[in-house]
Motif scaffolding. Structure first.
Motif, PDB file in Angstrom:
ATOM      1  N   PRO A  19       0.805  -1.218   0.000  1.00  0.00           N
ATOM      2  CA  PRO A  19       0.000   0.000   0.000  1.00  0.00           C
ATOM      3  C   PRO A  19       0.840   1.271   0.000  1.00  0.00           C
ATOM      4  O   PRO A  19       1.947   1.303   0.551  1.00  0.00           O
ATOM      5  CB  PRO A  19      -0.814  -0.112   1.299  1.00  0.00           C
ATOM      6  CG  PRO A  19      -0.789  -1.550   1.650  1.00  0.00           C
ATOM      7  CD  PRO A  19       0.526  -2.072   1.157  1.00  0.00           C
ATOM      8  N   LEU A  20       0.298   2.320  -0.625  1.00  0.00           N
ATOM      9  CA  LEU A  20       0.939   3.631  -0.654  1.00  0.00           C
ATOM     10  C   LEU A  20       0.007   4.658  -0.011  1.00  0.00           C
ATOM     11  O   LEU A  20      -1.179   4.712  -0.332  1.00  0.00           O
ATOM     12  CB  LEU A  20       1.241   4.051  -2.098  1.00  0.00           C
ATOM     13  CG  LEU A  20       2.233   3.187  -2.877  1.00  0.00           C
ATOM     14  CD1 LEU A  20       2.307   3.650  -4.327  1.00  0.00           C
ATOM     15  CD2 LEU A  20       3.608   3.232  -2.225  1.00  0.00           C
ATOM     16  N   ALA A  21       0.559   5.436   0.904  1.00  0.00           N
ATOM     17  CA  ALA A  21      -0.193   6.517   1.543  1.00  0.00           C
ATOM     18  C   ALA A  21       0.171   7.812   0.836  1.00  0.00           C
ATOM     19  O   ALA A  21       1.237   8.382   1.058  1.00  0.00           O
ATOM     20  CB  ALA A  21       0.149   6.609   3.026  1.00  0.00           C
ATOM     21  N   PHE A 356      -8.939   1.517 -12.169  1.00  0.00           N
ATOM     22  CA  PHE A 356      -7.864   2.501 -12.057  1.00  0.00           C
ATOM     23  C   PHE A 356      -6.743   2.080 -11.109  1.00  0.00           C
ATOM     24  O   PHE A 356      -5.625   2.574 -11.209  1.00  0.00           O
ATOM     25  CB  PHE A 356      -8.432   3.850 -11.606  1.00  0.00           C
ATOM     26  CG  PHE A 356      -9.199   4.574 -12.670  1.00  0.00           C
ATOM     27  CD1 PHE A 356      -8.548   5.385 -13.582  1.00  0.00           C
ATOM     28  CD2 PHE A 356     -10.570   4.426 -12.779  1.00  0.00           C
ATOM     29  CE1 PHE A 356      -9.249   6.049 -14.577  1.00  0.00           C
ATOM     30  CE2 PHE A 356     -11.290   5.084 -13.763  1.00  0.00           C
ATOM     31  CZ  PHE A 356     -10.630   5.898 -14.670  1.00  0.00           C
ATOM     32  N   ASP A 357      -7.057   1.215 -10.161  1.00  0.00           N
ATOM     33  CA  ASP A 357      -6.054   0.775  -9.183  1.00  0.00           C
ATOM     34  C   ASP A 357      -6.171  -0.737  -8.995  1.00  0.00           C
ATOM     35  O   ASP A 357      -6.614  -1.219  -7.952  1.00  0.00           O
ATOM     36  CB  ASP A 357      -6.279   1.505  -7.846  1.00  0.00           C
ATOM     37  CG  ASP A 357      -5.236   1.145  -6.792  1.00  0.00           C
ATOM     38  OD1 ASP A 357      -4.158   0.637  -7.165  1.00  0.00           O
ATOM     39  OD2 ASP A 357      -5.517   1.371  -5.588  1.00  0.00           O
ATOM     40  N   PRO A 358      -5.796  -1.510 -10.021  1.00  0.00           N
ATOM     41  CA  PRO A 358      -6.005  -2.961  -9.980  1.00  0.00           C
ATOM     42  C   PRO A 358      -5.283  -3.658  -8.834  1.00  0.00           C
ATOM     43  O   PRO A 358      -5.741  -4.709  -8.368  1.00  0.00           O
ATOM     44  CB  PRO A 358      -5.488  -3.435 -11.345  1.00  0.00           C
ATOM     45  CG  PRO A 358      -4.592  -2.334 -11.829  1.00  0.00           C
ATOM     46  CD  PRO A 358      -5.166  -1.074 -11.288  1.00  0.00           C
ATOM     47  N   LYS A 359      -4.181  -3.082  -8.339  1.00  0.00           N
ATOM     48  CA  LYS A 359      -3.457  -3.708  -7.226  1.00  0.00           C
ATOM     49  C   LYS A 359      -4.010  -3.282  -5.871  1.00  0.00           C
ATOM     50  O   LYS A 359      -3.613  -3.833  -4.839  1.00  0.00           O
ATOM     51  CB  LYS A 359      -1.967  -3.365  -7.317  1.00  0.00           C
ATOM     52  CG  LYS A 359      -1.254  -3.915  -8.527  1.00  0.00           C
ATOM     53  CD  LYS A 359       0.239  -3.705  -8.456  1.00  0.00           C
ATOM     54  CE  LYS A 359       0.636  -2.239  -8.583  1.00  0.00           C
ATOM     55  NZ  LYS A 359       2.115  -2.045  -8.584  1.00  0.00           N
ATOM     56  N   GLY A 360      -4.921  -2.290  -5.861  1.00  0.00           N
ATOM     57  CA  GLY A 360      -5.503  -1.839  -4.598  1.00  0.00           C
ATOM     58  C   GLY A 360      -4.496  -1.220  -3.656  1.00  0.00           C
ATOM     59  O   GLY A 360      -4.576  -1.424  -2.439  1.00  0.00           O
ATOM     60  N   LEU A 362      -3.536   2.354  -3.697  1.00  0.00           N
ATOM     61  CA  LEU A 362      -3.594   3.798  -3.513  1.00  0.00           C
ATOM     62  C   LEU A 362      -4.560   4.169  -2.383  1.00  0.00           C
ATOM     63  O   LEU A 362      -5.772   3.974  -2.498  1.00  0.00           O
ATOM     64  CB  LEU A 362      -4.030   4.493  -4.818  1.00  0.00           C
ATOM     65  CG  LEU A 362      -3.113   4.262  -6.028  1.00  0.00           C
ATOM     66  CD1 LEU A 362      -3.670   5.002  -7.247  1.00  0.00           C
ATOM     67  CD2 LEU A 362      -1.695   4.698  -5.741  1.00  0.00           C
ATOM     68  N   ASN A 363      -4.012   4.683  -1.297  1.00  0.00           N
ATOM     69  CA  ASN A 363      -4.800   5.078  -0.130  1.00  0.00           C
ATOM     70  C   ASN A 363      -5.862   4.031   0.216  1.00  0.00           C
ATOM     71  O   ASN A 363      -7.043   4.335   0.348  1.00  0.00           O
ATOM     72  CB  ASN A 363      -5.472   6.439  -0.374  1.00  0.00           C
ATOM     73  CG  ASN A 363      -4.519   7.595  -0.210  1.00  0.00           C
ATOM     74  OD1 ASN A 363      -3.433   7.453   0.326  1.00  0.00           O
ATOM     75  ND2 ASN A 363      -4.932   8.770  -0.686  1.00  0.00           N
ATOM     76  N   PRO A 364      -5.464   2.777   0.378  1.00  0.00           N
ATOM     77  CA  PRO A 364      -6.461   1.714   0.607  1.00  0.00           C
ATOM     78  C   PRO A 364      -7.255   1.951   1.884  1.00  0.00           C
ATOM     79  O   PRO A 364      -6.722   2.364   2.904  1.00  0.00           O
ATOM     80  CB  PRO A 364      -5.603   0.456   0.709  1.00  0.00           C
ATOM     81  CG  PRO A 364      -4.245   0.938   1.125  1.00  0.00           C
ATOM     82  CD  PRO A 364      -4.084   2.263   0.446  1.00  0.00           C
ATOM     83  N   GLY A 365      -8.554   1.702   1.803  1.00  0.00           N
ATOM     84  CA  GLY A 365      -9.413   1.827   2.965  1.00  0.00           C
ATOM     85  C   GLY A 365      -9.899   3.229   3.271  1.00  0.00           C
ATOM     86  O   GLY A 365     -10.776   3.414   4.119  1.00  0.00           O
ATOM     87  N   LEU A 366      -9.362   4.241   2.586  1.00  0.00           N
ATOM     88  CA  LEU A 366      -9.717   5.614   2.915  1.00  0.00           C
ATOM     89  C   LEU A 366     -11.188   5.910   2.605  1.00  0.00           C
ATOM     90  O   LEU A 366     -11.865   6.594   3.363  1.00  0.00           O
ATOM     91  CB  LEU A 366      -8.810   6.587   2.156  1.00  0.00           C
ATOM     92  CG  LEU A 366      -9.106   8.085   2.365  1.00  0.00           C
ATOM     93  CD1 LEU A 366      -9.012   8.456   3.840  1.00  0.00           C
ATOM     94  CD2 LEU A 366      -8.153   8.949   1.544  1.00  0.00           C
TER      95      LEU A 366
END
Length: 368
Positions: A19-21, A356-360, A362-366
């Protein structure tokens, strides 16, 4: 990670294994699990054409830099973006990309529209590391997907903005406001609706229950402001006593409303409710808040409540939604930041994220 170019940003996202924040200036106090991805390196105004009312800048450009450049040419960001630092107790610098990613719009939204309405074009990197461009440097109707509007308010969950093109507007010669005493929220909403429905081009309408007063703002050339404010004052005289706030005094009071200064340093959780102005008094009464502030003619309610309180449960059914803005980590975990969505919208949002974010990552869970 702190990429310095769009290419480096794309490479960083392509190579991410977790994940990336995504981080702008860090002023809104949002904590997301994952490796920090700072946009501070993608900074600077790359094009500014005052005659065309157009500006292009990197997503990490400090908002103060943009506002200074506009002020030098007698222009401004018309949608009046809020500065969250006082409310959230944060430091850092608000950035242009974060402003549009969260669609941050202030009191003038009722007259000119939201931040997204001034966004002409975007460049962003999606969750697969692909660079995407949509829109341009002029306002026009196009066929196909309006990714410009899609990115505004997506909070970095569909892509990471690298550059934005936006429309700006001239700064008016002056402004002035009326402060009108009102007995209650119902009278306040009726007065604000009357002012907004008048022909006097009102650019702000807010209600402070603690002061028992409605504030109404007009802007423009000095002679026109004086005339319109005088007509408004006569029209609203039957409601309650009024006082004028000229120029700098008006600027200061609307900055306080924009930034919700009344809640700065106050203990408790902060919620932001959007609703029909006609429903605002009833919804607010059900909440049982410690403090309230109404903006957008009653369509926006800021509420300061006891820590951990489930405001959505207290508010009951109404045509709108509630966002938890400030609370401890446990409360965010239990209640969620954003209003839960109906199943069809949840499915639609999940489909967009998968595209748009197939790997999930980008800011997951936000946003659920």
């Amino acid at each position: 990670m702190r990429p310095e170019t769009e290419g480096e940003l794309a490479e960083a996202i392509r190579g991410a294994t977790g994940p990336l924040a995504v981080r702008g200036g860090g002023t809104r106090g949002i904590a997301v699990a994952g490796e920090a991805l700072s946009l501070a390196g993608l900074s600077g105004i790359t094009l500014y054409e005052p005659g065309a009312l157009t500006l292009v800048a990197g997503a990490g450009t400090p908002l103060a830099e943009v506002e200074a450049a506009l002020a030098a040419e007698g222009q401004r960001l018309a949608f009046e973006p809020m500065d969250h630092r006082g409310l959230m107790g944060t430091a850092g610098e608000p950035t242009l990309g974060a402003l549009f990613a969260a669609n941050i719009s202030g009191p003038r939204r009722i007259q000119v529209g939201a931040a997204r309405d001034f966004l002409l074009g975007v460049r962003f990197v999606d969750g697969a590391g692909r660079v995407v461009k949509n829109g341009g440097r002029v306002m026009k109707n196009v066929t196909g997907y309006d990714l410009v509007k899609l990115m505004a308010g997506a909070h970095g969950t569909l892509g990471v903005l690298s550059e934005v093109a936006l429309k700006v507007l001239p700064r008016p010669e002056t402004e002035a406001s009326l402060r009108v005493a009102v007995p209650d929220a119902g009278a306040a909403v009726r007065l604000m609706s009357q002012a907004l429905g008048s022909p006097f081009d009102v650019t702000g309408a807010a209600y402070d229950p603690a002061a028992g007063a409605v504030l109404v703002r007009v802007e423009g050339f000095a002679d026109a402001v004086a005339y319109r404010l005088g007509r408004l004052e006569a029209q609203l005289a039957a409601v309650g006593e009024s006082a004028r706030l000229e120029a700098e005094a008006s600027v200061a009071v609307w900055r306080a409303i924009r930034d919700v200064e009344a809640f700065h340093g106050a203990a408790g959780d902060v919620w932001r409710l959007s609703c029909k102005p006609s429903e605002a008094p009833e919804v607010a009464a059900r909440i049982g808040a410690e403090a309230l502030l109404y903006d957008w003619g009653g369509g926006l309610i800021w509420a300061l409540v006891a820590p951990g309180m489930d405001l959505r449960a207290r508010a009951g059914r109404y045509d709108g939604h509630a966002t938890l803005v400030r609370a401890d980590a446990a409360t965010f975990e239990r209640l969620g930041r954003f209003q839960p969505q109906p199943a069809p919208l949840v499915a639609l949002a999940a489909g967009l994220r998968a595209k748009f974010d197939p790997k999930g990552i980008l800011n997951p869970g936000l946003m659920g």
